[in-house]
Motif scaffolding. Structure first.
Motif, PDB file in Angstrom:
ATOM      1  N   LEU A  48       1.015  -1.231  -0.230  1.00 26.48           N
ATOM      2  CA  LEU A  48      -0.108   0.053  -0.069  1.00 26.48           C
ATOM      3  C   LEU A  48       0.995   0.944  -0.087  1.00 26.48           C
ATOM      4  N   LEU A  49       2.015   1.215   0.760  1.00 28.49           N
ATOM      5  CA  LEU A  49       2.779   2.433   0.853  1.00 28.49           C
ATOM      6  C   LEU A  49       3.321   2.702  -0.508  1.00 28.49           C
ATOM      7  N   LEU A  50       3.964   1.726  -1.111  1.00 24.88           N
ATOM      8  CA  LEU A  50       4.636   1.720  -2.419  1.00 24.88           C
ATOM      9  C   LEU A  50       3.651   2.119  -3.293  1.00 24.88           C
ATOM     10  N   ARG A  51       2.466   1.759  -3.441  1.00 22.31           N
ATOM     11  CA  ARG A  51       1.583   2.298  -4.490  1.00 22.31           C
ATOM     12  C   ARG A  51       1.281   3.768  -4.045  1.00 22.31           C
ATOM     13  N   THR A  52       1.275   4.215  -2.936  1.00 22.67           N
ATOM     14  CA  THR A  52       1.108   5.522  -2.552  1.00 22.67           C
ATOM     15  C   THR A  52       2.140   6.508  -3.231  1.00 22.67           C
ATOM     16  N   VAL A  53       3.434   5.946  -2.559  1.00 22.76           N
ATOM     17  CA  VAL A  53       4.739   6.362  -3.188  1.00 22.76           C
ATOM     18  C   VAL A  53       4.699   6.858  -4.691  1.00 22.76           C
ATOM     19  N   GLU A  54       4.112   5.961  -5.353  1.00 26.42           N
ATOM     20  CA  GLU A  54       4.043   6.056  -6.980  1.00 26.42           C
ATOM     21  C   GLU A  54       3.237   6.670  -7.453  1.00 26.42           C
ATOM     22  N   LEU A  55       1.816   6.420  -6.851  1.00 27.00           N
ATOM     23  CA  LEU A  55       0.546   6.889  -7.487  1.00 27.00           C
ATOM     24  C   LEU A  55      -0.354   8.238  -6.928  1.00 27.00           C
ATOM     25  N   VAL A  61       1.557  13.526   0.447  1.00 28.65           N
ATOM     26  CA  VAL A  61       1.153  12.430   0.595  1.00 28.65           C
ATOM     27  C   VAL A  61       2.338  11.336   0.403  1.00 28.65           C
ATOM     28  N   ARG A  62       2.708  11.604  -1.045  1.00 28.93           N
ATOM     29  CA  ARG A  62       3.823  10.701  -1.451  1.00 28.93           C
ATOM     30  C   ARG A  62       5.024  10.725  -0.630  1.00 28.93           C
ATOM     31  N   LEU A  63       5.462  11.901  -0.014  1.00 29.82           N
ATOM     32  CA  LEU A  63       6.527  12.039   0.771  1.00 29.82           C
ATOM     33  C   LEU A  63       6.207  11.384   2.173  1.00 29.82           C
ATOM     34  N   ALA A  64       4.931  11.483   2.775  1.00 27.79           N
ATOM     35  CA  ALA A  64       4.647  10.769   3.816  1.00 27.79           C
ATOM     36  C   ALA A  64       4.840   9.230   3.762  1.00 27.79           C
ATOM     37  N   ALA A  65       4.158   8.972   2.635  1.00 30.06           N
ATOM     38  CA  ALA A  65       4.481   7.388   2.397  1.00 30.06           C
ATOM     39  C   ALA A  65       5.851   6.804   2.462  1.00 30.06           C
ATOM     40  N   ALA A  66       6.758   7.738   1.583  1.00 32.16           N
ATOM     41  CA  ALA A  66       8.171   7.383   1.634  1.00 32.16           C
ATOM     42  C   ALA A  66       8.662   7.445   3.016  1.00 32.16           C
ATOM     43  N   LYS A  67       8.180   8.487   3.808  1.00 31.09           N
ATOM     44  CA  LYS A  67       8.843   8.571   5.273  1.00 31.09           C
ATOM     45  C   LYS A  67       8.375   7.400   6.140  1.00 31.09           C
ATOM     46  N   ALA A  68       7.220   6.963   5.829  1.00 27.43           N
ATOM     47  CA  ALA A  68       6.663   5.851   6.702  1.00 27.43           C
ATOM     48  C   ALA A  68       7.658   4.493   6.418  1.00 27.43           C
ATOM     49  N   LEU A  69       7.978   4.413   5.114  1.00 26.06           N
ATOM     50  CA  LEU A  69       8.583   3.436   4.628  1.00 26.06           C
ATOM     51  C   LEU A  69       9.958   3.328   5.312  1.00 26.06           C
ATOM     52  N   GLN A  70      10.477   4.838   5.460  1.00 26.14           N
ATOM     53  CA  GLN A  70      11.726   4.934   6.109  1.00 26.14           C
ATOM     54  C   GLN A  70      11.786   4.584   7.520  1.00 26.14           C
ATOM     55  N   ALA A  71      10.636   5.011   8.320  1.00 24.94           N
ATOM     56  CA  ALA A  71      10.678   4.901   9.645  1.00 24.94           C
ATOM     57  C   ALA A  71      10.432   3.392  10.102  1.00 24.94           C
ATOM     58  N   MET A  72      10.062   2.462   8.963  1.00 23.11           N
ATOM     59  CA  MET A  72       9.973   1.255   9.342  1.00 23.11           C
ATOM     60  C   MET A  72      11.436   0.569   9.551  1.00 23.11           C
ATOM     61  N   THR A  74      13.783  -1.311   8.292  1.00 28.48           N
ATOM     62  CA  THR A  74      14.105  -2.671   8.015  1.00 28.48           C
ATOM     63  C   THR A  74      14.625  -2.743   6.654  1.00 28.48           C
ATOM     64  N   ARG A  75      15.702  -3.905   6.608  1.00 28.52           N
ATOM     65  CA  ARG A  75      16.087  -3.939   5.224  1.00 28.52           C
ATOM     66  C   ARG A  75      15.339  -4.690   4.164  1.00 28.52           C
ATOM     67  N   LYS A  76      14.268  -5.399   4.717  1.00 32.96           N
ATOM     68  CA  LYS A  76      13.078  -5.913   3.884  1.00 32.96           C
ATOM     69  C   LYS A  76      12.487  -4.772   3.214  1.00 32.96           C
ATOM     70  N   VAL A  77      11.876  -3.804   3.774  1.00 32.22           N
ATOM     71  CA  VAL A  77      11.005  -2.431   3.610  1.00 32.22           C
ATOM     72  C   VAL A  77      12.041  -1.766   2.545  1.00 32.22           C
ATOM     73  N   TYR A  78      13.594  -1.559   2.799  1.00 33.67           N
ATOM     74  CA  TYR A  78      14.400  -0.848   1.889  1.00 33.67           C
ATOM     75  C   TYR A  78      14.303  -1.545   0.666  1.00 33.67           C
ATOM     76  N   GLU A  79      14.702  -2.848   0.540  1.00 28.59           N
ATOM     77  CA  GLU A  79      14.799  -3.636  -0.723  1.00 28.59           C
ATOM     78  C   GLU A  79      13.384  -3.547  -1.587  1.00 28.59           C
ATOM     79  N   ALA A  80      12.368  -3.370  -0.905  1.00 30.47           N
ATOM     80  CA  ALA A  80      11.037  -3.443  -1.876  1.00 30.47           C
ATOM     81  C   ALA A  80      10.800  -1.953  -2.158  1.00 30.47           C
ATOM     82  N   PHE A  81      11.440  -1.116  -1.545  1.00 34.53           N
ATOM     83  CA  PHE A  81      11.291   0.516  -2.021  1.00 34.53           C
ATOM     84  C   PHE A  81      12.351   0.701  -2.967  1.00 34.53           C
ATOM     85  N   GLU A  82      13.591   0.075  -2.913  1.00 34.20           N
ATOM     86  CA  GLU A  82      14.471  -0.012  -3.949  1.00 34.20           C
ATOM     87  C   GLU A  82      13.957  -0.611  -5.204  1.00 34.20           C
TER      88      GLU A  82
END
Length: 168
Positions: A48-55, A61-72, A74-82
């Protein structure tokens, strides 16, 4: 939403998710902040956060979604974002947040090379947005974070006022 967001509780995640899906821009931003504060417990919401970042139509809101991913954090989240950055072009402010995660989880660039199979640059890198994000990007990110904090404080003050005056 503000109180749920500030608590960052696992039990609040379904309500925060709903707010991201149907709320206005301010509600979505505050809900995303809460999702990020939930840390690893919010990992099921990464798609959901990645869709929000993209769309999402609102850059804050896109920035808030990216910051939420950053706040998590974890490497797993980083790799999904990458991986998302290799599929789509990220706006410069969002790419800046990804750069901050890269500095922590992939300082040598090994993961980026692995994700793209040793070939070419990501779409984000190809446009130069990740490496040459505008100078103001960091300031825009800080301004958005500050704006969310102000909304949270104002909402808390409002609820406190209502409670103290017996109106709520």
């Amino acid at each position: 939403v503000v109180l749920l967001s500030e608590l960052g509780l696992r039990s609040a995640l379904p309500k925060l998710q709903k707010c991201v899906e149907v709320g206005d821009a301010v509600v979505r931003s505050v809900a995303l902040h809460g999702i990020g504060r939930s840390g690893e417990a919010a990992e099921p919401l990464v798609p959901l956060l990645l869709r929000t970042v993209e769309l999402d139509s609102d850059k804050n809101v896109r920035l808030a979604a990216a910051k939420a991913l950053q706040a998590m954090n974890t490497r797993k989240v980083y790799e999904a974002f990458e991986q998302k950055a290799h599929e789509v072009s990220l706006d410069p402010v969002v790419a800046h947040v990804l750069d901050e995660l890269r500095a922590k989880f992939d300082p040598t660039g090994e993961n980026r090379t692995r994700l793209r199979g040793g070939q070419g640059a990501s779409k984000t890198d190809a446009k130069g947005t990740a490496k040459s994000a505008e100078k103001g990007s960091a300031h825009q990110g800080k301004a958005a974070t500050l704006a969310i904090a102000v909304v949270v404080i104002l909402a808390a003050a409002y609820f406190l006022f209502k409670r103290l005056t017996g109106q709520g």
